[in-house]
Design a protein around this motif. Structure first.
Motif, short mmCIF file in Angstrom:
data_model
loop_
_atom_site.label_atom_id
_atom_site.label_comp_id
_atom_site.label_asym_id
_atom_site.label_seq_id
_atom_site.Cartn_x
_atom_site.Cartn_y
_atom_site.Cartn_z
N THR A 1 19.58 28.90 -119.21
CA THR A 1 20.34 29.58 -118.16
C THR A 1 20.72 31.01 -118.55
O THR A 1 20.74 31.90 -117.70
CB THR A 1 21.62 28.79 -117.79
N ALA A 2 21.02 31.22 -119.83
CA ALA A 2 21.38 32.58 -120.25
C ALA A 2 20.16 33.49 -120.15
O ALA A 2 20.27 34.66 -119.78
CB ALA A 2 21.92 32.57 -121.68
N LYS B 1 17.19 37.88 -114.49
CA LYS B 1 17.56 38.13 -113.10
C LYS B 1 18.40 39.39 -112.96
O LYS B 1 18.16 40.24 -112.12
CB LYS B 1 18.35 36.92 -112.59
N ARG B 2 19.38 39.53 -113.87
CA ARG B 2 20.35 40.61 -113.70
C ARG B 2 20.02 41.86 -114.52
O ARG B 2 20.57 42.92 -114.27
CB ARG B 2 21.75 40.11 -114.04
N ALA C 1 26.77 35.26 -120.96
CA ALA C 1 25.70 35.68 -120.06
C ALA C 1 25.67 34.81 -118.80
O ALA C 1 25.32 35.27 -117.72
CB ALA C 1 24.36 35.61 -120.78
N VAL C 2 26.04 33.55 -118.95
CA VAL C 2 25.99 32.63 -117.82
C VAL C 2 27.29 32.68 -117.02
O VAL C 2 27.28 32.77 -115.79
CB VAL C 2 25.75 31.19 -118.32
N GLU C 3 28.41 32.63 -117.73
CA GLU C 3 29.70 32.46 -117.05
C GLU C 3 30.39 33.79 -116.74
O GLU C 3 31.35 33.82 -115.97
CB GLU C 3 30.63 31.60 -117.91
N ILE D 1 24.02 42.44 -118.42
CA ILE D 1 24.51 41.50 -119.43
C ILE D 1 25.39 42.24 -120.44
O ILE D 1 26.45 41.75 -120.84
CB ILE D 1 23.32 40.82 -120.16
N ARG E 1 17.60 33.07 -118.09
CA ARG E 1 17.34 33.33 -116.67
C ARG E 1 18.29 34.41 -116.15
O ARG E 1 17.91 35.27 -115.37
CB ARG E 1 17.52 32.04 -115.85
N ALA E 2 19.53 34.35 -116.63
CA ALA E 2 20.51 35.35 -116.19
C ALA E 2 20.08 36.76 -116.58
O ALA E 2 20.17 37.69 -115.77
CB ALA E 2 21.87 35.02 -116.78
N GLU F 1 28.74 42.63 -119.07
CA GLU F 1 29.52 41.39 -119.20
C GLU F 1 30.04 41.23 -120.63
O GLU F 1 31.17 40.79 -120.86
CB GLU F 1 28.67 40.15 -118.83
#
Lengths: 605, 180
Positions: free
Chosen positions: A189-190, A196-197, A381-383, A202, A192-193, A205
């Motif tokens: 998930t990190a 995507k972003r 990265a995810v949250e 990142i 993918r983040a 964040e």
């Protein structure tokens, strides 16, 4: 001749297995030793030839690391972890019992070459000691029954693979989980983040999260990543510092054992953000038992497209991770010494600046972060950074993993938001009779009950996670003396203030601890400590006097009740120092002794 | 009124007398010194019995029982005791034997040496017994000041003694205590 050919062939195979790369020297020596049990001068020469480097360099590396042996060792090499927490659990008694039962002297190899028994620095099993290593593999929860069994196994020449598996069982003991350990993380998930972003988002964040180096130094992680990302270089590297050598800390061991995916994901994320294609985990040699499972995790991640080439199908996203095993050198936890070690050298800290973010591995821009930092980065990265920053204090965001050991009912891993008080931690772990805490390991600080309302955060008590509890039953000086020995053993020997200062300090501590010291010696320790704090080359030497200086301030009574009433006492037993000469000459005349009344003359009134 | 002279004693324990040679290198400054101090026990006076002194300067480390006695006596008789030179501070060259067992040292010298007649380890009571190891002075008695160097230069000794005698804070210029 045939023997020598076989040796050459063995070494050649291993060197080739490592691509003939001199940067792999430490790994090569480890592998060669695994096959041959020790590194003979001839073996080292073959390695030098195979790598086309000087034999002196190879010898220098072989002699630097505690777990590399340049003299023969027993087929079973047993090293007891000798941290103060192991001592609290009775390791010394077990050690002596094992030596007696096996008929071997401590630190020596039995005449039949079967077994060697010795001690080593903390192996990171403080919550399940007394611990030891056998041929590099961790043994936990040793007791008399297990020792009996070990004696039989050694004398029966039973291969390690057939030893009872429960001897090697390492439990995680997670006692309190918060956002890092408590929330599920879905692999990938990190990554993918970030795809995507984008890396910029990142990094934003990361800045928002306020994440700081969880190894204890507390440098802002985002600043490190940004500096490395912006630094010019042909290649960039990501290094995960899993050389968790600070006595009393074992949280990275638990992360690598139970949360390896999260850590690898954080490293891969970092690789994407800074533009690196290669990452390294520097795993301390004491955690050798984790190697196979970590390699398997890496392989699985490659198979599902989370590591290797074209990660998640993106042709611009290549990143892979190699695991380097350390070989018993605390100083390699210092990031520049760690990089030296990764490059196949002996681990002596570099002069900084330049810092690794611009001149790291092979002089290229490198991010070196602690295991826990990478794990937190993946979560961020995810949250999101705001989510992470909602926990903690103004200057210390998020949570911290603490490794609790010593005199408490529930030793293990505790995750708290930064800012938790020492008192709260003590209550949670069932330490009802604490007289003091060794916080952040021997290199950290010793605090007494007067300070239990202090908070664990970078504004107050910074820590890499070690938290050792001393109850009132304990003698604080036992701990101080243990730590003084630790620093002598672990000093890399590069700079004089540390190489010489640490043994002087150890001798003074021992002198007072054994009841031969005076107030003068306490003052000498203070002076020496202050010199080491300012004159040593790296953090190891600069922090080595901390246990002495802190305990002089926090536990003065522990020192003072041992002092002699005189103002000065010699550093050694003068008359006993003549005994050998008396024996060699057979003399017993009056001048062959140093009589008490004469000695008293020298002690100032 | 004539000020009483400061009494100084000196001796060399396990040393080479190099520090005393450096003291003699004070040359004409020795005349100035002689105006202000009186030498008690010292290789320069050949006085054997140590009297009460203001200042004791000791060269060399502690390698045998006699060294211990002499050093203890100096500590008792001297108000201020100074370790002079590398051997007094760290054991120096004589301490190179510390990496060997005393037995090995004596056997190498007296049993296995070249050209020995009737090899034996000397055991005459006249000869001071050796300690297992060579020690710096401060491991045996309290030392008030340490003057490093092998030997400390005459200038360093001069600066030190002058500052001490005149009650100034001790501060040697870098040029007098650097050795690279």
């Amino acid at each position: 001749m045939a023997k020598s050919d076989a040796l050459t062939q063995t070494v050649c195979e291993i060197v080739q297995g490592h691509g003939g790369m001199p940067t792999r020297l430490l790994q090569i020596l480890r592998d060669v030793q695994d096959r041959l049990t020790w590194l003979s001068p001839e073996t080292l020469d073959r390695v030098a030839e195979g790598l086309h480097i000087s034999p002196v360099k190879v010898r220098g590396v072989a002699e630097f690391y505690s777990f590399l042996y340049t003299a023969p060792r027993g087929s079973y090499d047993i090293l007891f972890s000798d941290n103060i927490t192991d001592r609290m659990l009775g390791n010394r008694e077990l050690l002596h019992a094992l030596c007696d039962r096996l008929g071997v002297r401590m630190g020596e190899t039995r005449a039949d070459g079967r077994v060697t028994v010795g001690v080593t620095s903390c192996t990171g099993m403080c919550d399940q000691g007394p611990a030891a290593l056998v041929n590099g593999y961790a043994l936990t929860r040793l007791d008399k029954l297990r020792l009996d069994r070990i004696v039989e196994l050694v004398n029966g020449q039973i291969p390690l693979t057939q030893w009872p598996s429960e001897f090697f069982e390492v439990i995680s003991n997670i006692r309190r989980a918060d956002i890092l350990l408590g929330r599920h993380f879905a692999d990938g998930t990190a990554l993918r983040a970030v795809l995507k972003r984008g890396s910029e988002a990142i990094l934003e964040e990361m800045v928002k999260s306020g994440l700081r180096g969880q190894g204890g130094a507390g440098f802002k992680s985002a600043a490190k990543w940004i500096s490395c990302r912006n630094a010019p270089g042909e290649e960039k590297y990501v290094v995960c510092n899993a050389d968790e050598g600070e006595p009393g800390t074992f949280k990275d061991r638990v992360l690598m054992q139970d949360f390896a995916d999260l850590v690898f994901e954080g490293m891969t994320l970092c690789g994407r953000v800074i533009g690196a294609r290669q990452g390294f985990v520097y795993l301390r040699g004491e955690y050798r038992y984790l190697l196979e499972s970590l390699e398997a995790t890496l392989q699985r991640r490659r198979e599902v497209g989370l590591l290797g080439e074209a990660i998640l199908g993106d042709p611009t996203f290549d990143f892979d991770i190699d695991i380097h095993l350390g070989a018993g050198a605390y100083v390699c936890g210092e990031e520049s010494a760690l990089i030296e070690s990764l490059e196949g050298k002996h681990g002596v800290p570099r002069i900084r600046p330049p810092f690794p973010t611009t001149h790291g591995y092979l002089n290229q821009p490198t991010v070196v972060n602690n295991v826990e930092t990478f794990a937190a980065a993946a979560k961020i990265a995810v949250e999101g950074g705001a989510w992470f920053a909602s926990r903690g204090t103004a200057e210390s965001k998020g949570t911290k993993l603490l490794s609790l050991s010593g005199d408490c009912e529930r030793p293990g891993i505790y995750e708290y938001p930064f800012g938790v008080t020492v008192r709260r931690v003590l209550e949670d772990c069932g330490a009802r009779d604490a007289q003091g805490i060794q916080m952040a390991g021997p290199a950290g600080h010793m605090i007494s009950a007067r300070q239990f309302d202090r908070r664990i955060c970078f504004e107050d008590l910074a820590t890499g996670g070690s938290f050792m509890v001393f109850s009132h039953r304990r003698d604080i000086l036992d701990g101080v003396r243990n730590f003084a020995h630790f620093f002598v053993h672990e000093s890399c020997g590069f700079c004089t203030p540390c190489r010489v200062g640490a043994p002087l300090l150890r001798d003074l501590v021992t002198k007072v601890h054994t009841g031969h010291g005076t107030r003068y010696d306490l003052e000498e320790m203070r002076k020496l400590g202050r010199i080491m704090q300012v004159a040593c080359h790296c953090g190891l030497g600069q922090t080595a006097p901390n246990p002495v200086l802190d305990s002089l301030e926090q536990f003065p009574e522990a020192w003072e009740r041992r002092l002699r009433s005189t103002t000065f006492e010699p550093a050694f037993d003068l008359d006993a120092a003549l005994e050998q000469a008396r024996q060699l000459t057979g003399r017993s005349d009056p001048d062959a002794y140093l009589r008490e009344e004469e000695l008293m003359m020298g002690a100032m009134p | 009124m004539i000020e009483p002279k400061v009494k100084i004693a000196t001796c060399s324990l396990a040393g080479c007398f190099g520090c005393h040679m450096s003291l003699l290198d004070l040359d004409e400054r020795l005349f100035d010194l002689a105006e202000r101090v009186e030498l008690d026990r010292s290789p320069l006076t050949d006085i054997k019995e140590l009297g009460n002194c203001d200042l004791g300067l000791i060269e060399g480390g502690v390698c045998n029982a006699e060294n211990v006695h002499v050093l203890m006596e100096f500590r008792t008789r001297c108000k201020i005791l100074v370790a002079i030179g590398a051997c007094a501070l760290n054991g120096g060259v004589p301490a190179m034997r510390n990496q060997y067992d005393l037995k090995e040292c004596l056997e190498e010298s007296y049993l296995r040496g070249i050209g020995l007649v009737d090899p034996q380890i000397p055991n005459d009571p006249e000869i001071p017994l050796l300690l297992n190891q060579v020690h710096p002075l401060h491991e045996v008695v309290k030392i008030d000041y340490f003057l490093p160097g092998c030997p400390p230069s005459a200038d360093a000794i001069w600066t030190f003694v002058n500052q001490l005698l005149s009650g100034q804070p001790l501060a040697l210029p870098y040029t007098q205590i650097h050795y690279d």
